[in-house]
Design a protein around this motif. Structure first.
Motif, PDB file in Angstrom:
ATOM      1  N   TYR A   1      56.700  65.378 -61.241  1.00 34.86           N
ATOM      2  CA  TYR A   1      56.759  66.057 -62.543  1.00 34.86           C
ATOM      3  C   TYR A   1      57.390  65.210 -63.644  1.00 34.86           C
ATOM      4  CZ  TYR A   1      55.243  70.333 -60.239  1.00 34.86           C
ATOM      5  OH  TYR A   1      54.509  71.271 -59.555  1.00 34.86           O
TER       6      TYR A   1
ATOM      7  N   LEU B   1      59.729  75.524 -58.561  1.00 32.57           N
ATOM      8  CA  LEU B   1      58.370  75.039 -58.812  1.00 32.57           C
ATOM      9  C   LEU B   1      57.745  75.737 -60.013  1.00 32.57           C
ATOM     10  CD1 LEU B   1      56.837  74.621 -55.243  1.00 32.57           C
ATOM     11  CD2 LEU B   1      57.652  72.848 -56.785  1.00 32.57           C
ATOM     12  N   GLN B   2      58.050  77.028 -60.180  1.00 32.25           N
ATOM     13  CA  GLN B   2      57.516  77.754 -61.332  1.00 32.25           C
ATOM     14  C   GLN B   2      58.055  77.173 -62.636  1.00 32.25           C
ATOM     15  OE1 GLN B   2      58.790  81.894 -62.713  1.00 32.25           O
ATOM     16  NE2 GLN B   2      56.859  82.367 -61.686  1.00 32.25           N
TER      17      GLN B   2
ATOM     18  N   GLU C   1      56.271  73.853 -63.244  1.00 30.47           N
ATOM     19  CA  GLU C   1      54.874  74.050 -63.635  1.00 30.47           C
ATOM     20  C   GLU C   1      54.739  74.569 -65.056  1.00 30.47           C
ATOM     21  OE1 GLU C   1      51.607  73.887 -62.037  1.00 30.47           O
ATOM     22  OE2 GLU C   1      52.717  72.392 -60.895  1.00 30.47           O
ATOM     23  N   SER C   2      55.743  75.295 -65.534  1.00 33.11           N
ATOM     24  CA  SER C   2      55.640  75.903 -66.861  1.00 33.11           C
ATOM     25  C   SER C   2      56.011  74.940 -67.992  1.00 33.11           C
ATOM     26  CB  SER C   2      56.523  77.155 -66.945  1.00 33.11           C
ATOM     27  OG  SER C   2      57.897  76.825 -66.818  1.00 33.11           O
TER      28      SER C   2
ATOM     29  N   ASN D   1      53.117  69.582 -68.264  1.00 25.58           N
ATOM     30  CA  ASN D   1      52.373  69.917 -67.052  1.00 25.58           C
ATOM     31  C   ASN D   1      51.168  70.809 -67.367  1.00 25.58           C
ATOM     32  OD1 ASN D   1      52.249  70.140 -63.937  1.00 25.58           O
ATOM     33  ND2 ASN D   1      52.228  72.266 -64.613  1.00 25.58           N
TER      34      ASN D   1
ATOM     35  N   ARG E   1      47.466  70.056 -66.340  1.00 22.26           N
ATOM     36  CA  ARG E   1      46.724  70.999 -65.493  1.00 22.26           C
ATOM     37  C   ARG E   1      45.429  71.468 -66.158  1.00 22.26           C
ATOM     38  NH1 ARG E   1      48.141  70.890 -60.156  1.00 22.26           N
ATOM     39  NH2 ARG E   1      50.315  71.404 -59.787  1.00 22.26           N
TER      40      ARG E   1
ATOM     41  N   ARG F   1      50.364  63.201 -65.921  1.00 18.48           N
ATOM     42  CA  ARG F   1      51.445  63.886 -66.628  1.00 18.48           C
ATOM     43  C   ARG F   1      52.092  62.957 -67.655  1.00 18.48           C
ATOM     44  NH1 ARG F   1      51.618  66.208 -61.494  1.00 18.48           N
ATOM     45  NH2 ARG F   1      51.537  68.506 -61.493  1.00 18.48           N
TER      46      ARG F   1
ATOM     47  N   PRO G   1      52.997  80.878 -62.857  1.00 20.68           N
ATOM     48  CA  PRO G   1      52.396  80.751 -61.517  1.00 20.68           C
ATOM     49  C   PRO G   1      53.295  81.249 -60.389  1.00 20.68           C
ATOM     50  CG  PRO G   1      53.246  78.641 -62.253  1.00 20.68           C
ATOM     51  CD  PRO G   1      53.384  79.573 -63.421  1.00 20.68           C
TER      52      PRO G   1
ATOM     53  N   ILE H   1      50.189  77.121 -56.835  1.00 17.88           N
ATOM     54  CA  ILE H   1      50.698  75.779 -57.102  1.00 17.88           C
ATOM     55  C   ILE H   1      50.302  74.869 -55.951  1.00 17.88           C
ATOM     56  CG2 ILE H   1      52.758  74.383 -57.513  1.00 17.88           C
ATOM     57  CD1 ILE H   1      54.123  76.950 -58.539  1.00 17.88           C
TER      58      ILE H   1
ATOM     59  N   THR I   1      50.919  71.633 -55.570  1.00 22.14           N
ATOM     60  CA  THR I   1      51.777  70.466 -55.371  1.00 22.14           C
ATOM     61  C   THR I   1      52.263  70.434 -53.924  1.00 22.14           C
ATOM     62  OG1 THR I   1      52.522  70.675 -57.663  1.00 22.14           O
ATOM     63  CG2 THR I   1      53.789  69.213 -56.223  1.00 22.14           C
TER      64      THR I   1
END
Length: 208
Positions: free
Chosen positions: A67, A93-94, A97-98, A102, A106, A113, A188, A193, A195
């Motif tokens: 990330y 992880l959320q 991802e947010s 990212n 995505r 990234r 998410p 996810i 990953t």
């Protein structure tokens, strides 16, 4: 702002897996990990079996490198995730991802990234109609992320429109390629996810 400036491919070799830091190069035969699938350095081929602590540390390092997050910020994300209800690893992880960079990645607007981070920093990305140039900005449910009209004709976005559909977009995002727009349906959950990390090892590491 501090950031890693070394060779990305060495990071993949150190973690002994593809972190997909170089876009299309990672999918090609030129990917260094395909040629030398062992850690860099003089003793890369002969490293001994890793201990439990080393496995946990490597999982943490792998995740933050995927990330593009430095150590202090990653630790802050963990502390935030730990204060939330539910599973700390999934919360972490959320949060990752947010991040806006990212989301741009995505959605398929950037090949990596790093490239997505650069797009955000250059002011090409709007969130709910307002320019946001902070890669770590966190999107929320129902946010609309889009490319500025002035930047829409730049090569990366022309490529993104031409290759729309080649890359799987996660279910928590809705992408309109022709308008270079993304709708954040929701934040998410773990099943959305892809990953490849074992987040529980990170929790175990920081819990000591």
């Amino acid at each position: 702002m501090a950031r890693y400036t070394g060779a990305d491919c060495k990071l993949c070799r150190r973690e002994k897996t593809k972190l997909f830091l170089k876009g299309s190069k990672c999918e090609s035969a030129k990917c260094p990990i395909e040629i030398r699938p062992y850690p860099p350095g003089e003793h890369g081929r002969g490293r001994p079996k890793e201990s439990e602590y080393q496995l946990q540390l490597r999982e943490k390092q792998k995740t933050r490198r995927i990330y593009g997050v430095l150590e202090k910020q990653f630790r802050n994300y963990y502390e935030e995730a730990n204060k939330k209800g539910g599973k700390t690893g999934e919360n972490l992880l959320q949060i990752l991802e947010s991040r806006l960079d990212n989301v741009v990645y995505r959605a398929g607007f950037a090949q990596s990234r790093d490239a997505a981070r650069q797009q955000v920093r250059h002011g090409h990305i709007l969130v709910n109609g307002k320019k946001v140039d902070i890669p770590s900005y966190r999107v929320r449910e129902h946010d609309i992320v889009e490319v500025r009209e002035k930047a829409a004709n730049l090569l990366p976005y022309e490529v993104a429109k031409a290759t729309a559909g080649d890359k799987t977009v996660p279910a928590w995002l809705g992408v309109v390629p022709e308008k270079l727009r993304v709708l954040v349906h929701q934040l998410p959950v773990r099943q959305q996810i892809d990953t490849q990390v074992q987040e529980q090892l990170i929790v175990e590491l920081y819990s000591k």
